[in-house]
Design an enzyme around this catalytic site. Sequence first.
Site, PDB file in Angstrom:
ATOM      1  N   GLY A   1      -3.762   0.611 -12.370  1.00  0.00           N
ATOM      2  CA  GLY A   1      -4.438   2.033 -12.669  1.00  0.00           C
ATOM      3  C   GLY A   1      -5.138   2.063 -13.964  1.00  0.00           C
ATOM      4  O   GLY A   1      -4.851   1.030 -15.021  1.00  0.00           O
TER       5      GLY A   1
ATOM      6  N   CYS B   1      -0.108  -5.403 -13.222  1.00  0.00           N
ATOM      7  CA  CYS B   1      -0.685  -4.459 -14.185  1.00  0.00           C
ATOM      8  C   CYS B   1      -0.466  -3.274 -14.747  1.00  0.00           C
ATOM      9  O   CYS B   1       0.864  -3.203 -15.225  1.00  0.00           O
ATOM     10  CB  CYS B   1      -2.420  -4.403 -14.117  1.00  0.00           C
ATOM     11  SG  CYS B   1      -3.672  -4.033 -15.346  1.00  0.00           S
ATOM     12  N   TYR B   2      -0.969  -1.980 -14.327  1.00  0.00           N
ATOM     13  CA  TYR B   2      -0.123  -0.968 -14.922  1.00  0.00           C
ATOM     14  C   TYR B   2       1.236  -0.838 -14.103  1.00  0.00           C
ATOM     15  O   TYR B   2       2.130  -0.322 -14.888  1.00  0.00           O
ATOM     16  CB  TYR B   2      -1.165   0.282 -14.415  1.00  0.00           C
ATOM     17  CG  TYR B   2      -0.378   1.524 -14.808  1.00  0.00           C
ATOM     18  CD1 TYR B   2      -0.424   2.163 -16.171  1.00  0.00           C
ATOM     19  CD2 TYR B   2       0.075   2.351 -13.809  1.00  0.00           C
ATOM     20  CE1 TYR B   2       0.208   3.217 -16.532  1.00  0.00           C
ATOM     21  CE2 TYR B   2       1.016   3.636 -13.940  1.00  0.00           C
ATOM     22  CZ  TYR B   2       0.844   4.102 -15.500  1.00  0.00           C
ATOM     23  OH  TYR B   2       1.522   5.256 -15.706  1.00  0.00           O
TER      24      TYR B   2
ATOM     25  N   HIS C   1      -3.955  -9.442 -12.150  1.00  0.00           N
ATOM     26  CA  HIS C   1      -4.527  -9.027 -10.621  1.00  0.00           C
ATOM     27  C   HIS C   1      -4.249 -10.237  -9.757  1.00  0.00           C
ATOM     28  O   HIS C   1      -5.336 -11.190  -9.731  1.00  0.00           O
ATOM     29  CB  HIS C   1      -5.864  -8.478 -11.052  1.00  0.00           C
ATOM     30  CG  HIS C   1      -5.686  -7.159 -11.594  1.00  0.00           C
ATOM     31  ND1 HIS C   1      -5.371  -6.045 -10.798  1.00  0.00           N
ATOM     32  CD2 HIS C   1      -5.920  -6.797 -12.757  1.00  0.00           C
ATOM     33  CE1 HIS C   1      -5.441  -4.967 -11.896  1.00  0.00           C
ATOM     34  NE2 HIS C   1      -5.799  -5.344 -13.048  1.00  0.00           N
TER      35      HIS C   1
ATOM     36  N   GLU D   1      -4.676  -9.852  -6.831  1.00  0.00           N
ATOM     37  CA  GLU D   1      -5.362  -9.651  -5.577  1.00  0.00           C
ATOM     38  C   GLU D   1      -6.895  -9.904  -5.532  1.00  0.00           C
ATOM     39  O   GLU D   1      -7.547  -9.917  -4.563  1.00  0.00           O
ATOM     40  CB  GLU D   1      -5.058  -8.105  -5.011  1.00  0.00           C
ATOM     41  CG  GLU D   1      -5.700  -6.995  -6.386  1.00  0.00           C
ATOM     42  CD  GLU D   1      -5.048  -6.939  -7.538  1.00  0.00           C
ATOM     43  OE1 GLU D   1      -4.099  -7.902  -7.883  1.00  0.00           O
ATOM     44  OE2 GLU D   1      -5.293  -5.872  -8.221  1.00  0.00           O
TER      45      GLU D   1
ATOM     46  N   ASP E   1     -17.146   2.248  14.975  1.00  0.00           N
ATOM     47  CA  ASP E   1     -15.991   3.013  15.073  1.00  0.00           C
ATOM     48  C   ASP E   1     -15.537   3.878  16.304  1.00  0.00           C
ATOM     49  O   ASP E   1     -14.674   3.703  16.947  1.00  0.00           O
ATOM     50  CB  ASP E   1     -15.909   3.917  13.855  1.00  0.00           C
ATOM     51  CG  ASP E   1     -15.789   3.264  12.517  1.00  0.00           C
ATOM     52  OD1 ASP E   1     -15.849   1.836  12.657  1.00  0.00           O
ATOM     53  OD2 ASP E   1     -16.084   3.586  11.425  1.00  0.00           O
TER      54      ASP E   1
ATOM     55  N   LYS F   1     -12.388  -1.430   8.399  1.00  0.00           N
ATOM     56  CA  LYS F   1     -13.767  -1.907   9.116  1.00  0.00           C
ATOM     57  C   LYS F   1     -13.710  -3.463   9.821  1.00  0.00           C
ATOM     58  O   LYS F   1     -13.799  -3.504  11.078  1.00  0.00           O
ATOM     59  CB  LYS F   1     -14.763  -1.875   8.226  1.00  0.00           C
ATOM     60  CG  LYS F   1     -15.975  -1.717   9.018  1.00  0.00           C
ATOM     61  CD  LYS F   1     -16.306  -0.206   9.318  1.00  0.00           C
ATOM     62  CE  LYS F   1     -17.804  -0.123   9.839  1.00  0.00           C
ATOM     63  NZ  LYS F   1     -17.884   1.258  10.284  1.00  0.00           N
TER      64      LYS F   1
END
Length: 545
Positions: free
Chosen positions: A81, A112-113, A199, A201, A257, A401
Amino acid sequence: MFKKLHAHLTNKKRRIASLMNEGFTLDRDTIVVLDFGGQYTHLISRRVRELGVYSEILSYDTPLAELEKVPGVRGIIFSGGPSSVYDEDSPRVSREFFSWCREKRLPVLGICYGHQLIIHVLGGGVKRLDRREYGKTVLYVENKEDLFKGLGDREIVWMSHGDQVVELPEGFEKIGHTDNCPIAAYRNTESGIYGVQFHIEVRHTERGVEILENFVRGICGCSPTWRMEDWIKETVRGIRERVGDGRVIMAVSGGVDSTVAAVLLHRAVGKNLHCVFVDNGLLRKNEAEEVIRRFKQHGFEHFHFVDAGETFLSRLKGVTDPEEKRRIIADTFIRIFETKARELEKTYGKIEYLGQGTIYPDRVESAATSKASAKIKSHHNVTLPEGMTLKLVEPLASLYKDEVRKVGKMLGLGDDVVWRQPFPGPSLAVRIIGEVTREKLRILREADAIVQEEIQKSDFRKRLWQSFAVLLPVKTVGVMGDARTYENVIAIRAVESEDAMTANFAKLDWDLLERIASRIVNEVEGVNRVVYDITNKPPSTVEWE
Ligand code: XMP
């Protein structure tokens, strides 16, 4: 168009919220990602799902009683964050949060944060850096027992931080450092708490996925139960259980969708599903026919087509302001949909449910913008005016998606639907700058069809987020044969993007652009110039409006 209905109702409303397959739960393990405002929060959740484990994003201040209700929760990840733990209003959790996790045996991983916050709350030391550290760096791995199992002694990781952990509370041990960051990773095996300053990710952290897998599978003990095949079966069963013999109405646009949601609903309730497709007169060349053909092909018993082009066009007459155009289109749509719904009720009997193609990012984003509504998780009704009350069914509310596309493919939908580019609810009205007229629609449709055809034939087919033509409100001079012309300008827009929040203009081949331009000028009467939009978003937007 379908999502516009939701948005429109939300704005007007009275009583509304999203409802996710209420009434049944899927049998699966879940990792909760607590969002502290990080730009990569969605990425963490996606990576967990890529490991075959379901993950759900919740706000950092979700009450423990709510967290406890998440089905199959096995572990918690704190996202990064933009805040510093020293900011007065920085997002936090309490000390009790950790005792609760320990009691429930839920491991926690801070990124991280999140990594700094854990230490700050539990009484360690976090210090501000003189200079932000940003970019790739080498992690020296000090312990490979659990979080870093299988890693080498040195690994490339990606950092972006302004604070760092300098002192660990009792019970914690350091498991990795970098040249600039003495405590880049830690663990507390007794409490099941882990933290990484970098990070994991993002792809720049080369073995980030393995670290995440060590946490999700190894430390939390999750099994890979998030499989689309099971998801389809269980979702269909869940809808059936919930809706029973009730009737469902759903607006469809032909987009991926709403089509996937409709096919799932149809599997669940069959002839009790009523799909309504409204032609607003602003669709692309042959689009209405294509959508009708496709739905017929899928065996929908009740597919209702409303040809409302005249109504939309007459209400748009003389309107040039983009916001006003949008407002009129949304309003006209809802009125037409209401009228149709009423008419169907007279013929078929009471309709109780409204199907929607809302997907996961829609839900998380709208929750993020309104904390109060984020907490409304219970059952809510959508009330169409004049006393018609509908309960929402949103079968795709937990999917990203790409997962919707996967489901679409498994349900037997063709590439033309599964890979269909997003198309805005207000349709071609946002691609005709200024007043919308029949003549302008003709020009834009023809030009756009050429763009689609050429892109479909090229290697860019699956690489583009969107590609389309825009009709500008200017005329310029040209020469054709020996004669001077004074005609319209078409702009081409083609962008690459992951989620449309940001987008880069596509570096299309010159030959392809030349072919598109010369075909448009030669084949579309009323156009003598074609330009290519080379701006990114931001600062531009995808649509011109
Ligand atoms: P912008 O122009 O804001 O577009 O950069 C981002 C993405 O959103 C789509 N878009 C819409 N989709 N209703 C929709 O369903 C709308 O009113 C609308 N406006 C823009 C746009 O096509 C792009 O993919």
